[in-house]
Every structure is written in structure tokens, then in C-alpha cells.
Design a protein around this motif. Structure first.
Motif, PDB file in Angstrom:
ATOM      1  N   ALA A  14     -13.393  62.464  82.359  1.00 56.91           N
ATOM      2  CA  ALA A  14     -14.823  62.492  82.057  1.00 56.91           C
ATOM      3  C   ALA A  14     -15.067  61.895  80.553  1.00 56.91           C
ATOM      4  N   SER A  15     -16.093  62.216  80.205  1.00 57.68           N
ATOM      5  CA  SER A  15     -16.744  61.806  78.847  1.00 57.68           C
ATOM      6  C   SER A  15     -16.872  62.913  78.175  1.00 57.68           C
ATOM      7  N   LEU A  16     -16.549  62.473  76.307  1.00 58.44           N
ATOM      8  CA  LEU A  16     -16.699  64.032  75.614  1.00 58.44           C
ATOM      9  C   LEU A  16     -17.788  64.634  75.955  1.00 58.44           C
ATOM     10  N   GLU A  17     -19.149  64.135  76.595  1.00 56.12           N
ATOM     11  CA  GLU A  17     -19.774  64.806  76.246  1.00 56.12           C
ATOM     12  C   GLU A  17     -20.036  65.265  77.729  1.00 56.12           C
ATOM     13  N   ASP A  18     -19.737  65.297  78.341  1.00 55.23           N
ATOM     14  CA  ASP A  18     -19.254  66.096  80.087  1.00 55.23           C
ATOM     15  C   ASP A  18     -18.509  66.718  79.833  1.00 55.23           C
ATOM     16  N   ARG A  19     -17.518  66.720  79.270  1.00 57.19           N
ATOM     17  CA  ARG A  19     -16.631  68.011  78.554  1.00 57.19           C
ATOM     18  C   ARG A  19     -16.896  68.932  77.976  1.00 57.19           C
ATOM     19  N   PHE A  20     -18.243  68.180  77.022  1.00 57.76           N
ATOM     20  CA  PHE A  20     -18.473  69.598  76.297  1.00 57.76           C
ATOM     21  C   PHE A  20     -19.336  70.177  76.734  1.00 57.76           C
ATOM     22  N   ARG A  21     -20.612  69.366  77.469  1.00 59.46           N
ATOM     23  CA  ARG A  21     -21.262  70.353  78.069  1.00 59.46           C
ATOM     24  C   ARG A  21     -21.058  71.706  79.327  1.00 59.46           C
ATOM     25  N   ALA A  22     -19.656  70.835  80.191  1.00 58.83           N
ATOM     26  CA  ALA A  22     -18.667  71.591  81.655  1.00 58.83           C
ATOM     27  C   ALA A  22     -18.460  72.760  80.485  1.00 58.83           C
ATOM     28  N   THR A  23     -17.348  72.796  79.147  1.00 58.07           N
ATOM     29  CA  THR A  23     -16.517  73.700  78.622  1.00 58.07           C
ATOM     30  C   THR A  23     -17.692  75.170  78.347  1.00 58.07           C
ATOM     31  N   VAL A 118     -28.156  75.330  70.456  1.00 55.67           N
ATOM     32  CA  VAL A 118     -27.120  74.928  69.564  1.00 55.67           C
ATOM     33  C   VAL A 118     -26.933  73.269  70.360  1.00 55.67           C
ATOM     34  N   ASN A 119     -26.458  74.207  71.580  1.00 55.09           N
ATOM     35  CA  ASN A 119     -26.242  73.174  72.439  1.00 55.09           C
ATOM     36  C   ASN A 119     -27.075  72.104  72.919  1.00 55.09           C
ATOM     37  N   GLU A 120     -28.405  71.852  72.247  1.00 55.63           N
ATOM     38  CA  GLU A 120     -29.496  71.297  72.445  1.00 55.63           C
ATOM     39  C   GLU A 120     -29.453  70.030  71.270  1.00 55.63           C
ATOM     40  N   ALA A 121     -29.135  70.629  69.836  1.00 60.72           N
ATOM     41  CA  ALA A 121     -29.203  70.648  68.116  1.00 60.72           C
ATOM     42  C   ALA A 121     -28.390  68.862  68.343  1.00 60.72           C
ATOM     43  N   ILE A 122     -26.822  70.017  69.079  1.00 57.92           N
ATOM     44  CA  ILE A 122     -25.901  68.940  68.941  1.00 57.92           C
ATOM     45  C   ILE A 122     -25.398  67.091  69.856  1.00 57.92           C
ATOM     46  N   THR A 123     -26.910  67.469  70.275  1.00 58.60           N
ATOM     47  CA  THR A 123     -26.565  66.233  71.233  1.00 58.60           C
ATOM     48  C   THR A 123     -26.987  64.866  70.497  1.00 58.60           C
ATOM     49  N   LEU A 125     -24.886  64.509  67.935  1.00 61.97           N
ATOM     50  CA  LEU A 125     -23.318  64.313  67.299  1.00 61.97           C
ATOM     51  C   LEU A 125     -22.545  64.203  68.703  1.00 61.97           C
ATOM     52  N   LEU A 126     -22.698  63.904  69.840  1.00 60.82           N
ATOM     53  CA  LEU A 126     -21.666  64.301  70.585  1.00 60.82           C
ATOM     54  C   LEU A 126     -21.088  62.303  70.670  1.00 60.82           C
ATOM     55  N   GLY A 127     -22.215  61.680  70.347  1.00 63.12           N
ATOM     56  CA  GLY A 127     -21.822  60.307  70.883  1.00 63.12           C
ATOM     57  C   GLY A 127     -21.216  59.609  69.360  1.00 63.12           C
ATOM     58  N   GLU A 136     -13.500  67.233  70.508  1.00 65.35           N
ATOM     59  CA  GLU A 136     -13.054  68.291  70.558  1.00 65.35           C
ATOM     60  C   GLU A 136     -11.910  69.158  70.742  1.00 65.35           C
ATOM     61  N   LEU A 137     -11.966  69.626  69.053  1.00 71.50           N
ATOM     62  CA  LEU A 137     -11.807  70.651  68.374  1.00 71.50           C
ATOM     63  C   LEU A 137     -12.465  71.943  68.783  1.00 71.50           C
ATOM     64  N   GLY A 138     -13.924  71.909  68.750  1.00 70.99           N
ATOM     65  CA  GLY A 138     -14.429  72.811  69.618  1.00 70.99           C
ATOM     66  C   GLY A 138     -14.406  73.068  70.776  1.00 70.99           C
ATOM     67  N   ILE A 139     -14.088  71.971  71.835  1.00 67.91           N
ATOM     68  CA  ILE A 139     -13.996  72.334  73.228  1.00 67.91           C
ATOM     69  C   ILE A 139     -12.762  73.113  73.454  1.00 67.91           C
ATOM     70  N   GLN A 140     -11.326  72.474  73.069  1.00 68.63           N
ATOM     71  CA  GLN A 140     -10.659  73.196  72.537  1.00 68.63           C
ATOM     72  C   GLN A 140     -10.434  75.083  72.198  1.00 68.63           C
ATOM     73  N   HIS A 141     -11.144  74.692  71.238  1.00 66.39           N
ATOM     74  CA  HIS A 141     -11.667  76.433  70.445  1.00 66.39           C
ATOM     75  C   HIS A 141     -11.767  77.304  71.641  1.00 66.39           C
ATOM     76  N   GLU A 142     -13.573  76.693  72.144  1.00 70.00           N
ATOM     77  CA  GLU A 142     -13.991  77.599  73.241  1.00 70.00           C
ATOM     78  C   GLU A 142     -12.970  77.684  74.453  1.00 70.00           C
ATOM     79  N   GLN A 143     -12.385  76.938  74.706  1.00 73.70           N
ATOM     80  CA  GLN A 143     -11.157  76.842  75.720  1.00 73.70           C
ATOM     81  C   GLN A 143     -10.831  78.114  75.726  1.00 73.70           C
ATOM     82  N   GLN A 144      -9.718  78.431  74.335  1.00 78.85           N
ATOM     83  CA  GLN A 144      -9.182  79.300  74.224  1.00 78.85           C
ATOM     84  C   GLN A 144      -9.731  81.274  74.069  1.00 78.85           C
ATOM     85  N   HIS A 145     -10.934  80.969  73.975  1.00 83.95           N
ATOM     86  CA  HIS A 145     -11.679  82.117  73.684  1.00 83.95           C
ATOM     87  C   HIS A 145     -13.054  82.617  75.048  1.00 83.95           C
ATOM     88  N   GLN A 146     -12.077  81.118  76.273  1.00 82.01           N
ATOM     89  CA  GLN A 146     -12.523  81.631  77.676  1.00 82.01           C
ATOM     90  C   GLN A 146     -11.087  82.191  78.380  1.00 82.01           C
TER      91      GLN A 146
END
Length: 412
Positions: A14-23, A118-123, A125-127, A136-146
Motif C-alpha cells: 500500500a502507499s506510504l500515506e495509506d500505511r501512515f493513516r492505517a497506523t 497533527v494527522n491533518e497538518a501532516i497531509t 508532507l506525505l507526498g 517511514e520512521l514515524g510509522i515504524q516508531h508508532e508500531q513499536q509503541h502499539q
């Protein structure tokens, strides 16, 4: 508490944005069964409140993406970086880790509103291709915290004498008897270790380098609760000769006699107190316990290099990993990955030619390379797709509130 809805993960392609939103959505779904009070408590210094995990991952994005890369961005609240910085010395003073449970304000609803902002403000930057690695680091970091969020709330609810459940009605996963071979044998020789090539990896997974392995075998299955009951019955926690000196001192000092969350015939899981399944993997054990069990069994723990050499031939997407909250408990699947993180005998140290990345994010891994041990695989609380053969998890040898277990090794 109500059970959380299905938390199926976005496919890796999936796209980076989709993975970010899903995370981001997954984190909020994990907190959905909690009250504000549940999300605020902190049961020991090693854990953090669920609310804090939601806020810290948002602070990470606001600080390293929005503040530094979105022109004109203004912080949501200038007081909150002090509260939700974790250990980034370069970002200044911060609230004491052991006192995070004292943060009754901001409320859970206020934190969720901040996340939405923050989710809205970051839109925009996702492209941006120049920010792909940082996002990607932000996604991986949040997965660790999950994963930390789930293990921390488990400890907090267990600490309540009433044993409240995070999820209602669940009995845990159905245990599947392992169909894996008894041992995965390796002839030894020079092995290539560490991440190289495309795909995300943390800086501590590289640089790739060569190690010399002697012939060995890695057990096809995780050690079970049945085997651990035999260890206890044979006096395993009372036999000093089985234990490392520091481990025996820990057993005596803390009056340890079983894995964390065990009592007579039962263990505490996210759906409350349940009868233990003898065929399920043992989990919530320290490095000291894992090493003592291996000695009792006449075997040993694998090195992280041995584990990785075998793990490269297995799919990291398989096994019992986080797909939905109702199944967050190890089962007996035959995958090398999933169920519980597996202790190795390897100290968490830098690889040859290791250099931390520049800037504040360089504090992410390198400064913790002292006094800890490496764990491999993934657990039932690890978001599926987060781990890989080169992944290096690490904890201090006495810690066991994470989903930690063991897979034995032997020399050939």
C-alpha cells in the motif's frame, strides 16, 4: 470494557500515506476499550500510560516532521513537548519517566484531538519524496509503541487486585500444535548478518557484515508452558547452580518462583484470568529465567546471529502477530516469527562500522547499547509486517512484562 473492532493491517504494498493513516487509526482502535482513567495509570517505571503512548507518537511527528519541515507550523500546545518527549536529550528537558502516570491532564479526549490536528497538518508532507524515510520512521516508531501500549495496559490491569480485562469474553487464541521440524539444522560457516538493500531498517540493524558460525541447530518450536511447569516442579527456581550469579540474586531479591502473570494453574491475559494451556508458548520471562531453563534442559540460548541465519529462510509475515486485539496472546503456531519475542544470548552491542544517524533521531538506538540483550522474531502484540530477520529488539535481562519467551539451540 468492549472488545476492539478488527484491526487488520494495511498490506505492505500500500502507499506510504495509506500505511501512515492505517497506523494512526490502529493506535486509536487499541485505546478504544479504555476509559480515561485506564489510559492514565502507570503501574511501574518501565511502563507508560496508554494516553502517553498516543501523545508521544504524536509529539514525534509534530517535532521531527511538522516543526522542521512544514513552513509556518505552530505547535498545538507549547507546554506538551515537556510532557511527551521520551529520552531525546537534544530536545531539552522532559517530565520524569516514572511520573508519567501523574499526568491526569491533558485528558484522553484532548490527546485524541491533538492527534487529529497533527494527522491533518501532516497531509501535505506525505507526498514529498525527500521526507519518505522520515515518515517511514514515524510509522515504524508508532508500531513499536502499539506493542508497548498493549503490554503496558496488560501490566496495569493485572496490577489491580480485581484483574479487570482489557477485552470482554475472549478466551485467547486456539493453540495449534506445531508442525515444524524438531530442529532447524545449520552447517555453520561464514554468514552474512545485518540489513542491506532496499526496505526499511533501523540503524542498529547494520551495517551488514560477516560472522563465522559453528554448526548448530535451532529448535523448531517455542518452549511451552508444559515444559516450564516441569522446570518448576523439578526445583528450577530453587537450584542456584542453574542460574547466572546476577539472575540468582534477582530470584532471591524479588522472590521469583514463576513467569510473570502466573498463579496456580492460571495466567492473566488481556481478557482476564484464564486457565493456562500446556501447549501454548511460555511468555513473560526474563533473560535470567530463559538462560536458567536452557541450562536445566542441557541446551542453550541461540546467538542473535544463529537465529538470523535460520530466520532469513522464513517469512516474517507469518505466525501469531497483531491483526486484531481479541487475539493478543501467544499460540502454538509453527512459524519462527510471532507468539513471543525470543531471547538470545547476544549482548546488544553495535555491529562493526556502526554509526548512529545524524541529528536527534540518532538517539533512537545507539545510546542504549549497554547492559541489554537481543531478542529476535516478533510477538502476538507486534503489528504484522513490522519485524524481519534482521530486527534487533532489546531489553535488560530482568525485564519480562513484554511478550518474551525462548527457543532453544544446541551445538552440532
Amino acid at each position: 470494557m468492549k472488545a476492539a473492532s478488527s484491526l487488520s493491517q494495511t498490506e505492505p504494498e500500500a502507499s506510504l500515506e495509506d500505511r501512515f493513516r492505517a497506523t494512526r487509526q490502529l493506535s486509536e482502535a487499541l485505546v478504544a476499550p479504555l476509559s480515561d482513567a485506564d489510559a492514565t495509570i502507570q503501574s511501574m517505571p518501565d511502563t507508560s500510560p496508554a494516553k502517553w503512548h498516543l501523545a508521544h507518537t504524536t509529539w514525534f511527528l509534530e517535532t521531527f516532521l511538522l516543526r522542521d519541515h512544514l513552513a509556518g507550523y505552530t505547535r498545538y500546545d507549547d507546554r506538551w513537548p515537556f510532557l511527551f518527549n521520551s529520552y531525546y536529550e537534544s530536545e531539552g528537558a522532559r517530565h520524569a519517566r516514572a511520573a508519567r502516570g501523574m499526568l491526569s491532564r491533558p485528558s484522553l479526549d484532548e490527546v485524541l484531538a491533538w492527534r487529529s490536528h497533527v494527522n491533518e497538518a501532516i497531509t501535505p508532507l506525505l507526498g514529498r519524496p525527500d521526507l519518505t524515510s522520515l515518515i517511514e520512521l514515524g510509522i515504524q516508531h508508532e508500531q513499536q509503541h502499539q506493542e508497548l501500549l498493549l503490554t503496558d495496559i496488560k501490566h496495569a490491569l493485572w496490577s489491580n487486585p480485581l484483574g479487570f480485562a482489557y477485552l470482554d469474553g475472549g478466551e485467547g487464541r486456539t493453540v495449534r500444535l506445531s508442525a515444524s521440524p524438531e530442529w532447524h539444522e545449520h552447517p555453520g560457516g561464514i554468514a552474512r548478518i545485518g540489513h542491506e538493500g532496499p526496505g526499511f531498517a533501523y540503524d542498529n540493524e547494520g551495517p551488514a557484515h560477516r560472522v563465522l558460525l559453528e554448526p548448530f541447530a535451532l529448535a523448531g518450536g517455542l518452549v511451552t508452558t508444559r515444559a516450564w511447569d516441569e522446570f518448576i516442579a523439578d526445583g528450577g527456581y530453587r537450584a542456584a547452580k542453574l542460574w547466572l550469579s546476577d539472575g540468582w540474586a534477582w530470584v532471591q531479591r524479588e522472590n521469583i518462583s514463576a513467569p510473570l502473570y502466573w498463579r496456580d494453574g492460571e495466567h492473566f491475559i488481556l481478557s482476564g484470568w484464564r486457565e493456562r494451556d500446556p501447549d501454548a508458548p511460555v511468555t513473560h520471562i526474563s533473560y535470567y529465567e530463559a538462560d536458567a531453563f536452557a541450562t536445566w534442559a542441557g541446551l542453550r540460548l541461540p546467538t542473535e546471529f544463529e537465529w538470523e541465519a535460520i530466520g532469513r529462510g522464513h517469512s516474517a509475515a507469518e505466525g501469531n502477530q497483531l491483526d486484531e486485539a481479541a487475539s493478543v496472546e501467544p499460540d502454538g503456531s509453527d512459524s519462527l516469527f510471532g507468539g513471543c519475542w525470543q531471547w538470545t544470548r547476544s549482548a546488544y552491542l553495535p555491529y562493526p562500522r556502526f554509526r548512529p544517524v545524524s541529528g536527534a533521531v540518532g538517539e533512537y538506538n545507539g545510546k542504549f547499547m549497554s547492559g541489554q540483550f537481543v531478542l529476535k522474531g516478533a510477538s502476538c502484540a507486534t503489528p504484522r509486517g513490522h519485524s524481519r530477520a534482521t530486527y534487533r529488539n532489546f531489553f535488560y535481562p530482568h525485564q519480562r512484562w513484554q511478550f518474551t519467551g525462548l527457543r532453544l539451540a544446541k551445538d552440532l
